[in-house]
Design an enzyme around this catalytic site. Sequence first.
Site, mmCIF file in Angstrom:
data_model
loop_
_atom_site.group_PDB
_atom_site.id
_atom_site.type_symbol
_atom_site.label_atom_id
_atom_site.label_comp_id
_atom_site.label_asym_id
_atom_site.label_seq_id
_atom_site.Cartn_x
_atom_site.Cartn_y
_atom_site.Cartn_z
ATOM 1 N N LYS A 1 0.830 -1.216 0.000
ATOM 2 C CA LYS A 1 0.000 0.000 0.000
ATOM 3 C C LYS A 1 0.853 1.249 0.000
ATOM 4 C CE LYS A 1 -4.627 -1.137 1.267
ATOM 5 N NZ LYS A 1 -5.764 -0.925 2.154
ATOM 6 N N LYS B 1 -3.415 -11.141 -6.760
ATOM 7 C CA LYS B 1 -4.758 -11.377 -6.197
ATOM 8 C C LYS B 1 -5.780 -10.414 -6.815
ATOM 9 C CE LYS B 1 -5.437 -8.500 -2.299
ATOM 10 N NZ LYS B 1 -5.673 -8.089 -0.991
ATOM 11 N N LYS C 1 -10.171 -5.029 -5.267
ATOM 12 C CA LYS C 1 -11.141 -4.011 -5.625
ATOM 13 C C LYS C 1 -10.485 -2.674 -5.938
ATOM 14 C CE LYS C 1 -12.674 -3.632 -0.705
ATOM 15 N NZ LYS C 1 -12.240 -4.622 0.112
HETATM 16 P P1 TYM Z 1 -10.488 -6.488 2.684
HETATM 17 O O1 TYM Z 1 -11.562 -5.481 2.841
HETATM 18 O O2 TYM Z 1 -9.362 -6.180 1.768
HETATM 19 O O3 TYM Z 1 -11.106 -7.862 2.227
HETATM 20 C C1 TYM Z 1 -12.221 -8.429 2.919
HETATM 21 C C2 TYM Z 1 -12.093 -9.934 2.969
HETATM 22 O O4 TYM Z 1 -12.000 -10.472 1.652
HETATM 23 C C3 TYM Z 1 -10.859 -11.299 1.540
HETATM 24 N N1 TYM Z 1 -10.311 -11.156 0.178
HETATM 25 C C4 TYM Z 1 -10.058 -12.179 -0.638
HETATM 26 N N2 TYM Z 1 -10.197 -13.510 -0.484
HETATM 27 C C5 TYM Z 1 -9.848 -14.300 -1.517
HETATM 28 N N3 TYM Z 1 -9.362 -13.809 -2.697
HETATM 29 C C6 TYM Z 1 -9.200 -12.480 -2.895
HETATM 30 N N4 TYM Z 1 -8.752 -12.018 -4.048
HETATM 31 C C7 TYM Z 1 -9.547 -11.599 -1.829
HETATM 32 N N5 TYM Z 1 -9.515 -10.262 -1.681
HETATM 33 C C8 TYM Z 1 -9.980 -10.005 -0.441
HETATM 34 C C9 TYM Z 1 -9.876 -10.762 2.577
HETATM 35 O O5 TYM Z 1 -8.933 -11.736 2.947
HETATM 36 C C10 TYM Z 1 -10.810 -10.399 3.701
HETATM 37 O O6 TYM Z 1 -11.118 -11.513 4.484
HETATM 38 N N6 TYM Z 1 -7.857 -5.858 6.857
HETATM 39 C C11 TYM Z 1 -9.034 -6.462 6.295
HETATM 40 C C12 TYM Z 1 -10.319 -6.000 6.948
HETATM 41 C C13 TYM Z 1 -10.359 -6.171 8.425
HETATM 42 C C14 TYM Z 1 -10.575 -7.380 9.135
HETATM 43 C C15 TYM Z 1 -10.555 -7.034 10.507
HETATM 44 C C16 TYM Z 1 -10.769 -8.705 8.729
HETATM 45 C C17 TYM Z 1 -10.221 -5.183 9.342
HETATM 46 N N7 TYM Z 1 -10.335 -5.692 10.599
HETATM 47 C C18 TYM Z 1 -10.716 -8.006 11.505
HETATM 48 C C19 TYM Z 1 -10.950 -9.673 9.739
HETATM 49 C C20 TYM Z 1 -10.918 -9.318 11.099
HETATM 50 C C21 TYM Z 1 -9.095 -6.112 4.826
HETATM 51 O O7 TYM Z 1 -8.536 -5.140 4.378
HETATM 52 O O8 TYM Z 1 -9.916 -6.907 4.111
#
Ligand code: TYM
Length: 336
Positions: free
Chosen positions: A117, A199, A202
């Site tokens: 990032k 990966k 979004k």
């Molecule tokens: P975020 O918002 O980027 O993504 C949300 C969830 O989607 C999963 N994910 C994927 N899984 C498989 N393939 C992909 N290409 C893919 N892209 C995203 C992510 O692994 C995630 O589970 N830091 C986290 C958000 C967060 C969080 C938390 C998660 C904040 N606090 C506490 C769990 C517990 C994030 O940026 O996810």
Amino acid sequence: MEQQVQKQRIFSGIQPTGNLTLGNYIGALRNFGILQDEYDCLYSIVDMHALTVRQNPAELRKACLRTMAIFLASGLDPEKNIIYFQSQVAAHAELGWILNCFTYMGEMSRMTQFKDKSAKHADNINCGLFTYPVLMAADILLYQTHLVPIGADQKQHLEIARDIAERFNGVYGDVFVVPDGYFPKVGARVMSLQEPTRKMSKSDPEDTYIAILDRPDVIRKKIRRAKTDSENAVVFDPENKPGVANLMSIMAALSGRSMDEIAAEYDGKGYGVFKDAVADCVIATLEPIQNEYDRISADKAYLQQVMDSGRERAAAIAHRTMLKVRKKLGIAPWKL
Ligand code: TYM
């Protein structure tokens, strides 16, 4: 530990930035729905995490509500689960600060998401971006969470949350439950349609991902254009054929079929036929969610009620953990 809780607890969060993707669905959101009966679940729209990157306020507001409506449309029951906005429960920030004092600079600088990032946003490498995993640890530990359903890209952050919990418990006794991750068997890392060694994200260009809200014609077009190779063989070989392997994984995750079954059915039929079948499978999953989304997102009173009740229920649990943490640390409130 929360004695009165019978079921084990789950916490997970999704950032309300851009369009939620098929990666978010397969990696996380779908499991939220599967786990909701067996566990006591909190699912949060983690809007404070989104602030680590500059956001347009009007867009952020829309994205937050859209994300909540997608949670509901994908089958999460707001009675069974606590669905809420992270920023509405101040204890996340409170515990985040406290845990910052139990986290080392060296640990944070090893985080791959920080490195990625900060390369993407070189003009805004702020402290929030650096300590992002601490806030994520606070999200999880605040609710005495046992299990965290996430995709593979969040594994490193979960490890840090565990380390911080163990460190804190080591000093003060058993304050936090040490959480485990819950990853999908297939599809823990859905890849970009155009660069299948990265990966699906979004924050990348639109043609690289399928958004949960992409309508059927768009989905079919994107999958038809997905990068594959010139061999025309439907064989699962992620190293040499990452594009085909990704499409096979998507199909396997959504249909429950094994790679062998998929290969047996489509090998030799050509990529055109295979891609259309993958598109059918994705559309069959997403179209009902989109129909529900259209209905729910028009019902503002319902969204407001989910938001208010989620906030209250989450805050009550968070408050109990914070009292315990404050007592252990020697900070108020006290009875004098
Ligand atoms: P975020 O918002 O980027 O993504 C949300 C969830 O989607 C999963 N994910 C994927 N899984 C498989 N393939 C992909 N290409 C893919 N892209 C995203 C992510 O692994 C995630 O589970 N830091 C986290 C958000 C967060 C969080 C938390 C998660 C904040 N606090 C506490 C769990 C517990 C994030 O940026 O996810």
